[in-house]
Design a protein around this motif. Structure first.
Motif, PDB file in Angstrom:
ATOM      1  N   GLN A  11       0.570  -1.325   0.127  1.00 20.87           N
ATOM      2  CA  GLN A  11      -0.358   0.215   0.106  1.00 20.87           C
ATOM      3  C   GLN A  11       0.699   1.284  -0.503  1.00 20.87           C
ATOM      4  O   GLN A  11       0.668   2.309  -0.810  1.00 20.87           O
ATOM      5  N   ARG A  12       1.630   1.284   0.927  1.00 20.80           N
ATOM      6  CA  ARG A  12       3.134   2.870   0.638  1.00 20.80           C
ATOM      7  C   ARG A  12       3.017   2.543  -0.611  1.00 20.80           C
ATOM      8  O   ARG A  12       3.695   3.426  -1.407  1.00 20.80           O
ATOM      9  N   ALA A  13       3.792   1.294  -1.098  1.00 22.07           N
ATOM     10  CA  ALA A  13       4.118   2.200  -2.425  1.00 22.07           C
ATOM     11  C   ALA A  13       3.497   2.151  -3.933  1.00 22.07           C
ATOM     12  O   ALA A  13       3.531   3.271  -4.239  1.00 22.07           O
ATOM     13  N   GLY A  21       4.805   8.190 -10.274  1.00 27.68           N
ATOM     14  CA  GLY A  21       4.381   8.171 -11.675  1.00 27.68           C
ATOM     15  C   GLY A  21       5.753   7.529 -11.705  1.00 27.68           C
ATOM     16  O   GLY A  21       5.872   7.478 -13.088  1.00 27.68           O
ATOM     17  N   GLN A  22       6.660   7.270 -10.771  1.00 29.02           N
ATOM     18  CA  GLN A  22       8.267   6.540 -11.414  1.00 29.02           C
ATOM     19  C   GLN A  22       7.873   5.049 -12.304  1.00 29.02           C
ATOM     20  O   GLN A  22       8.628   4.889 -13.098  1.00 29.02           O
ATOM     21  N   LEU A  23       7.054   3.888 -11.254  1.00 27.92           N
ATOM     22  CA  LEU A  23       6.350   2.672 -12.490  1.00 27.92           C
ATOM     23  C   LEU A  23       6.081   2.953 -13.605  1.00 27.92           C
ATOM     24  O   LEU A  23       6.400   2.461 -14.894  1.00 27.92           O
ATOM     25  N   LEU A  24       4.654   3.977 -14.065  1.00 25.62           N
ATOM     26  CA  LEU A  24       4.398   4.299 -15.628  1.00 25.62           C
ATOM     27  C   LEU A  24       5.602   4.990 -15.601  1.00 25.62           C
ATOM     28  O   LEU A  24       5.463   4.964 -17.660  1.00 25.62           O
ATOM     29  N   TYR A  56       0.738  -9.033 -10.330  1.00 23.80           N
ATOM     30  CA  TYR A  56       2.234  -9.733  -9.980  1.00 23.80           C
ATOM     31  C   TYR A  56       2.363  -9.674  -8.541  1.00 23.80           C
ATOM     32  O   TYR A  56       2.523 -10.249  -7.774  1.00 23.80           O
ATOM     33  N   ILE A  57       2.474  -8.127  -7.988  1.00 21.52           N
ATOM     34  CA  ILE A  57       2.844  -8.032  -6.779  1.00 21.52           C
ATOM     35  C   ILE A  57       1.590  -8.580  -5.827  1.00 21.52           C
ATOM     36  O   ILE A  57       2.523  -8.938  -5.159  1.00 21.52           O
ATOM     37  N   GLU A  58       0.623  -8.188  -6.160  1.00 26.57           N
ATOM     38  CA  GLU A  58      -0.011  -8.475  -4.898  1.00 26.57           C
ATOM     39  C   GLU A  58      -0.943  -9.438  -5.029  1.00 26.57           C
ATOM     40  O   GLU A  58      -0.943 -10.007  -3.850  1.00 26.57           O
ATOM     41  N   LEU A 104       7.198   0.855  -6.130  1.00 29.44           N
ATOM     42  CA  LEU A 104       6.272  -0.542  -6.767  1.00 29.44           C
ATOM     43  C   LEU A 104       7.747  -1.219  -8.022  1.00 29.44           C
ATOM     44  O   LEU A 104       7.579  -1.969  -8.082  1.00 29.44           O
ATOM     45  N   ASP A 105       8.512  -0.028  -8.536  1.00 32.46           N
ATOM     46  CA  ASP A 105       9.528  -0.778  -9.262  1.00 32.46           C
ATOM     47  C   ASP A 105      10.488  -1.584  -8.288  1.00 32.46           C
ATOM     48  O   ASP A 105      10.448  -3.228  -8.771  1.00 32.46           O
ATOM     49  N   CYS A 106      11.008  -1.442  -6.969  1.00 33.63           N
ATOM     50  CA  CYS A 106      10.896  -2.456  -5.731  1.00 33.63           C
ATOM     51  C   CYS A 106      10.891  -3.596  -5.643  1.00 33.63           C
ATOM     52  O   CYS A 106      10.755  -4.595  -5.910  1.00 33.63           O
ATOM     53  N   LEU A 107       9.059  -3.593  -5.374  1.00 36.71           N
ATOM     54  CA  LEU A 107       8.174  -4.334  -4.898  1.00 36.71           C
ATOM     55  C   LEU A 107       7.816  -5.447  -6.127  1.00 36.71           C
ATOM     56  O   LEU A 107       8.162  -6.807  -5.952  1.00 36.71           O
TER      57      LEU A 107
END
Length: 212
Positions: A11-13, A21-24, A56-58, A104-107
């Motif tokens: 959730q924090r990610a 907007g890093q992942l996008l 995929y993460i969740e 989310l990149d890290c996760l």
């Protein structure tokens, strides 16, 4: 299992992603280089990839909870729990090669480690018992995640997984009398019935592989 804390981390990610907007941005840069065999079920590939990464993460805490409960019911905790603990610790104590990764990149990297660990352990069990330890097939999803992470870094993460599997299991592990006896539990109808109560593990992620 510390899945409540893991869901809070996810959730924090998501909050970090909403702010940055890093992942996008990363996914937009990856689109042109994706393998032509990757197919999308909608007309907005970037949005489809973002949803894929989130699902995929969740899926990881869902998998950990389901596998832990099935293992307890089926009496196979001794085999399953060590795999789940390593998958969980990828999130709470990431390998040093992931220093500096955020959001989310890290996760995505950590989820890739967890899913690949299950895939590798399943391959070993199929080779020895003709039956996976955890009947979740993420092979295609892992191939897509590998592409999104990038060949060079994903290969480094694969090495982390191989090291983890080597520390868990070797060929001699499957020759122990106790492990041979465990095979009966792995293939028992009640174990299969327990897994079927968890349809989330076969969630459709909206992206697949086709003929290039």
């Amino acid at each position: 299992m510390k899945t409540a804390a893991l869901r809070e981390q996810i959730q924090r990610a998501h909050q970090h992603e909403q702010a940055t907007g890093q992942l996008l941005t990363h996914l937009e840069g990856q689109l042109a280089g994706l393998h032509p065999s990757i197919r999308f079920s909608e007309n907005d590939p970037k949005a489809a990839l973002a949803r894929f990464v989130s699902a995929y993460i969740e899926q990881v805490p869902d998998l950990l909870d389901a596998a832990a409960q099935v293992a307890a019911e089926a009496g196979i905790e001794g085999q399953v729990k060590p795999v789940l603990k390593i998958a969980e610790e990828y999130f709470f104590t990431p390998p040093r090669i992931m220093d500096g990764h955020q959001g989310l990149d890290c996760l995505l990297d950590e989820a890739y480690l967890a899913h690949r660990l299950v895939e590798e352990v399943n391959d070993l069990y199929i080779r020895h018992f003709s039956q996976p330890l955890i009947p979740l097939d993420t092979t295609v999803a892992n191939l897509i995640a590998h592409q999104l992470i990038g060949e060079s870094f994903a290969n480094q993460l694969d090495e982390v997984v191989h090291h983890s599997v080597d520390s868990l299991l070797d060929e001699d592990s499957f020759q122990l009398e106790s492990v041979q006896a465990y095979k009966d539990k792995l293939t028992a109808p009640e174990t299969g019935a327990a897994w079927k109560r968890w349809p989330c593990l076969s969630r459709q992620l909206g992206i697949g592989l086709g003929v290039a």
